[in-house]
Scaffold this motif. Structure first.
Motif, PDB file in Angstrom:
ATOM      1  N   GLY A  17     -22.685  14.361   2.378  1.00 41.09           N
ATOM      2  CA  GLY A  17     -21.369  14.585   1.807  1.00 41.09           C
ATOM      3  C   GLY A  17     -21.326  15.721   0.817  1.00 41.09           C
ATOM      4  O   GLY A  17     -22.256  16.494   0.689  1.00 41.09           O
ATOM      5  N   LEU A  18     -20.202  15.795   0.112  1.00 42.81           N
ATOM      6  CA  LEU A  18     -19.997  16.831  -0.890  1.00 42.81           C
ATOM      7  C   LEU A  18     -19.438  16.163  -2.141  1.00 42.81           C
ATOM      8  O   LEU A  18     -18.549  15.322  -2.046  1.00 42.81           O
ATOM      9  CB  LEU A  18     -19.006  17.880  -0.366  1.00 42.81           C
ATOM     10  N   TRP A  19     -19.978  16.536  -3.293  1.00 42.82           N
ATOM     11  CA  TRP A  19     -19.511  16.006  -4.568  1.00 42.82           C
ATOM     12  C   TRP A  19     -19.251  17.184  -5.490  1.00 42.82           C
ATOM     13  O   TRP A  19     -19.996  18.155  -5.492  1.00 42.82           O
ATOM     14  CB  TRP A  19     -20.562  15.105  -5.208  1.00 42.82           C
ATOM     15  N   LEU A  30     -14.951  14.393  -7.739  1.00 44.62           N
ATOM     16  CA  LEU A  30     -14.351  14.544  -6.420  1.00 44.62           C
ATOM     17  C   LEU A  30     -15.419  14.370  -5.354  1.00 44.62           C
ATOM     18  O   LEU A  30     -16.557  14.803  -5.525  1.00 44.62           O
ATOM     19  CB  LEU A  30     -13.732  15.944  -6.286  1.00 44.62           C
ATOM     20  N   THR A  31     -15.055  13.724  -4.255  1.00 43.04           N
ATOM     21  CA  THR A  31     -15.912  13.658  -3.085  1.00 43.04           C
ATOM     22  C   THR A  31     -15.033  13.730  -1.846  1.00 43.04           C
ATOM     23  O   THR A  31     -13.851  13.405  -1.888  1.00 43.04           O
ATOM     24  CB  THR A  31     -16.784  12.379  -3.066  1.00 43.04           C
ATOM     25  N   THR A  55     -11.034  11.419  -8.985  1.00 46.52           N
ATOM     26  CA  THR A  55     -10.904  10.311  -9.934  1.00 46.52           C
ATOM     27  C   THR A  55     -11.271  10.724 -11.355  1.00 46.52           C
ATOM     28  O   THR A  55     -12.108  11.600 -11.558  1.00 46.52           O
ATOM     29  CB  THR A  55     -11.784   9.120  -9.498  1.00 46.52           C
ATOM     30  N   GLU A  56     -10.616  10.073 -12.301  1.00 48.38           N
ATOM     31  CA  GLU A  56     -10.989  10.167 -13.711  1.00 48.38           C
ATOM     32  C   GLU A  56     -11.675   8.881 -14.157  1.00 48.38           C
ATOM     33  O   GLU A  56     -12.123   8.784 -15.297  1.00 48.38           O
ATOM     34  CB  GLU A  56      -9.751  10.418 -14.574  1.00 48.38           C
ATOM     35  N   SER A  57     -11.750   7.895 -13.263  1.00 51.93           N
ATOM     36  CA  SER A  57     -12.357   6.599 -13.571  1.00 51.93           C
ATOM     37  C   SER A  57     -13.875   6.744 -13.717  1.00 51.93           C
ATOM     38  O   SER A  57     -14.571   7.102 -12.769  1.00 51.93           O
ATOM     39  CB  SER A  57     -12.047   5.595 -12.456  1.00 51.93           C
ATOM     40  N   GLN A  61     -16.711   7.144 -10.813  1.00 50.10           N
ATOM     41  CA  GLN A  61     -17.591   8.316 -10.872  1.00 50.10           C
ATOM     42  C   GLN A  61     -19.071   7.896 -10.852  1.00 50.10           C
ATOM     43  O   GLN A  61     -19.886   8.514 -10.173  1.00 50.10           O
ATOM     44  CB  GLN A  61     -17.303   9.148 -12.129  1.00 50.10           C
ATOM     45  N   GLN A  62     -19.406   6.822 -11.560  1.00 45.13           N
ATOM     46  CA  GLN A  62     -20.782   6.324 -11.572  1.00 45.13           C
ATOM     47  C   GLN A  62     -21.177   5.818 -10.177  1.00 45.13           C
ATOM     48  O   GLN A  62     -22.305   6.058  -9.734  1.00 45.13           O
ATOM     49  CB  GLN A  62     -20.937   5.215 -12.606  1.00 45.13           C
ATOM     50  N   GLN A  63     -20.261   5.181  -9.475  1.00 46.77           N
ATOM     51  CA  GLN A  63     -20.556   4.708  -8.119  1.00 46.77           C
ATOM     52  C   GLN A  63     -20.742   5.879  -7.159  1.00 46.77           C
ATOM     53  O   GLN A  63     -21.641   5.849  -6.306  1.00 46.77           O
ATOM     54  CB  GLN A  63     -19.443   3.795  -7.624  1.00 46.77           C
ATOM     55  N   LEU A  64     -19.947   6.940  -7.299  1.00 45.43           N
ATOM     56  CA  LEU A  64     -20.101   8.112  -6.451  1.00 45.43           C
ATOM     57  C   LEU A  64     -21.428   8.820  -6.725  1.00 45.43           C
ATOM     58  O   LEU A  64     -22.018   9.411  -5.824  1.00 45.43           O
ATOM     59  CB  LEU A  64     -18.941   9.096  -6.689  1.00 45.43           C
ATOM     60  N   HIS A  65     -21.880   8.764  -7.949  1.00 47.75           N
ATOM     61  CA  HIS A  65     -23.115   9.432  -8.360  1.00 47.75           C
ATOM     62  C   HIS A  65     -24.361   8.765  -7.797  1.00 47.75           C
ATOM     63  O   HIS A  65     -25.384   9.417  -7.612  1.00 47.75           O
ATOM     64  CB  HIS A  65     -23.174   9.475  -9.894  1.00 47.75           C
ATOM     65  N   GLN A  66     -24.297   7.474  -7.502  1.00 44.83           N
ATOM     66  CA  GLN A  66     -25.474   6.728  -7.031  1.00 44.83           C
ATOM     67  C   GLN A  66     -25.959   7.200  -5.696  1.00 44.83           C
ATOM     68  O   GLN A  66     -25.391   7.491  -4.788  1.00 44.83           O
ATOM     69  CB  GLN A  66     -25.171   5.247  -6.951  1.00 44.83           C
TER      70      GLN A  66
END
Length: 66
Positions: A17-19, A30-31, A55-57, A61-66
């Motif tokens: 993916g892309l982040w 963003l993803t 998201t600003e959440s 953001q922490q879940q997307l980072h994992q």
């Protein structure tokens, strides 16, 4: 991952993916989810879908980072 810096944000891409990370942030804001295929057949013959999640959440953001 292949990081790249462009002005006020940093992007990371991989086969998964892309982040997008804003400058100075350790979490993505963003993803993209969906098919990255934009060739002739995908654009003119197939049904392709892609969605951007912004998201600003901090929790998301922490879940997307994992």
């Amino acid at each position: 991952m292949l990081p790249g810096r462009r002005g006020c944000f940093e992007q990371h891409t991989s086969l998964g993916g892309l982040w997008l990370y804003l400058a100075g942030s350790s979490l993505p804001c963003l993803t993209l989810i969906g098919s990255p295929n934009f060739g002739y057949r995908s654009v003119h013959r197939d049904l392709e879908a892609q969605i951007a999640i912004v998201t600003e959440s901090r929790s998301l953001q922490q879940q997307l980072h994992q």
